[in-house]
Design a protein around this motif. Sequence first.
Motif, mmCIF file in Angstrom:
data_model
loop_
_atom_site.group_PDB
_atom_site.id
_atom_site.type_symbol
_atom_site.label_atom_id
_atom_site.label_comp_id
_atom_site.label_asym_id
_atom_site.label_seq_id
_atom_site.Cartn_x
_atom_site.Cartn_y
_atom_site.Cartn_z
ATOM 1 N N SER A 1 7.036 3.929 6.612
ATOM 2 C CA SER A 1 6.248 3.094 5.847
ATOM 3 C C SER A 1 6.599 1.717 5.498
ATOM 4 O O SER A 1 5.777 0.830 5.505
ATOM 5 N N ASN B 1 -3.315 -1.723 -4.994
ATOM 6 C CA ASN B 1 -2.718 -2.669 -4.471
ATOM 7 C C ASN B 1 -2.492 -3.742 -5.317
ATOM 8 O O ASN B 1 -3.489 -4.304 -5.788
ATOM 9 N N PHE C 1 0.506 -7.448 -0.251
ATOM 10 C CA PHE C 1 0.178 -6.486 0.907
ATOM 11 C C PHE C 1 -1.177 -6.784 1.188
ATOM 12 O O PHE C 1 -2.145 -6.526 0.544
ATOM 13 N N GLU D 1 1.478 -2.062 17.292
ATOM 14 C CA GLU D 1 1.076 -1.253 16.069
ATOM 15 C C GLU D 1 1.034 0.618 16.522
ATOM 16 O O GLU D 1 1.414 1.278 15.835
ATOM 17 N N ARG E 1 6.414 -7.172 -0.018
ATOM 18 C CA ARG E 1 6.243 -7.408 1.302
ATOM 19 C C ARG E 1 6.823 -8.769 1.771
ATOM 20 O O ARG E 1 6.789 -9.877 1.003
ATOM 21 N N THR F 1 5.003 -2.072 7.171
ATOM 22 C CA THR F 1 4.401 -2.981 6.119
ATOM 23 C C THR F 1 5.313 -4.342 5.907
ATOM 24 O O THR F 1 4.751 -5.203 5.386
ATOM 25 N N ARG G 1 -4.468 -5.453 6.469
ATOM 26 C CA ARG G 1 -3.912 -4.570 7.445
ATOM 27 C C ARG G 1 -2.810 -3.608 7.044
ATOM 28 O O ARG G 1 -2.757 -2.686 7.538
ATOM 29 N N SER G 2 -2.033 -4.185 6.171
ATOM 30 C CA SER G 2 -0.781 -3.189 5.743
ATOM 31 C C SER G 2 -1.229 -2.234 5.186
ATOM 32 O O SER G 2 -0.889 -1.102 5.091
ATOM 33 N N GLU G 3 -2.160 -2.304 3.979
ATOM 34 C CA GLU G 3 -2.705 -0.996 3.450
ATOM 35 C C GLU G 3 -3.371 -0.083 4.418
ATOM 36 O O GLU G 3 -3.409 1.077 4.305
#
Length: 248
Positions: A46, A108, A180, A18, A159, A50, A183-185
């Motif tokens: 982005s 989210n 999401f 990452e 996602r 994600t 961690r994705s956020e």
Amino acid sequence: ARRRSELRARSVELYKSEMGELVDIARAMTTERNVDRLLGVILQKSRMVTGADAGSVYVVETDDKGQNRLRFKLTQNDSVQFDWREFTMPISTRSIAGAVAAGKQAINIEDVYDLPPTSPFGFDQSFDQRVGYTSRSVLTVPLISQRDEVIGVIQLINRKKSPELKVRSKEDVARSVIAFDARSEELVRMVAAQAAVSLENTLLYEEIKRLFDGFVRASVEAIESRDPTTSGHSRRVADLTTELALAL
């Protein structure tokens, strides 16, 4: 103990991967000076970090009345192809993107078809119905400039459990789409922070270029207005010089 050790090793590898992706993203963004291409890079990266199937980018602009509005600038979708065009919308809490731009906070949503009755914003289902798509999980993040102003919004949709999956029907969504997570956020916030700086710099670069071009044109017209017989001479010389340079 072995199991915990394996989990830690995988976590370290994921973290390294990452971080490497974020470094590559930062490099790609800082080297792009065209606004439209930069927005494409921002949205594509982005979605990549994600695992989003689709997404859109909105840019804040000021209308003739001095009011800020959101311009729908770009969209990407891995599952369906469709025609789209730019449009503007007010910055208000009636839409998800508008609420993010107004509140400067990410939103989210696990399922946009199951919003609570008290939600100030709704989800426009007409897009899904028109193109044969099904949206579920949505993550929307603001792009905030160094002056603490919202200059854009990234909206990510659906996602997926795996990048190669296609999302078209409700059955595909039920089988492939997940919410999401935190961690994705966190990752998209990192991308958004870098994207905001790059977008702000690119917009400033474009504005400086327009001002410089305008200054040159105004200067040439002021000089040539003294003698109508030589009107257009400087512009013709500039065109010829450019053509000579291209030929060389």
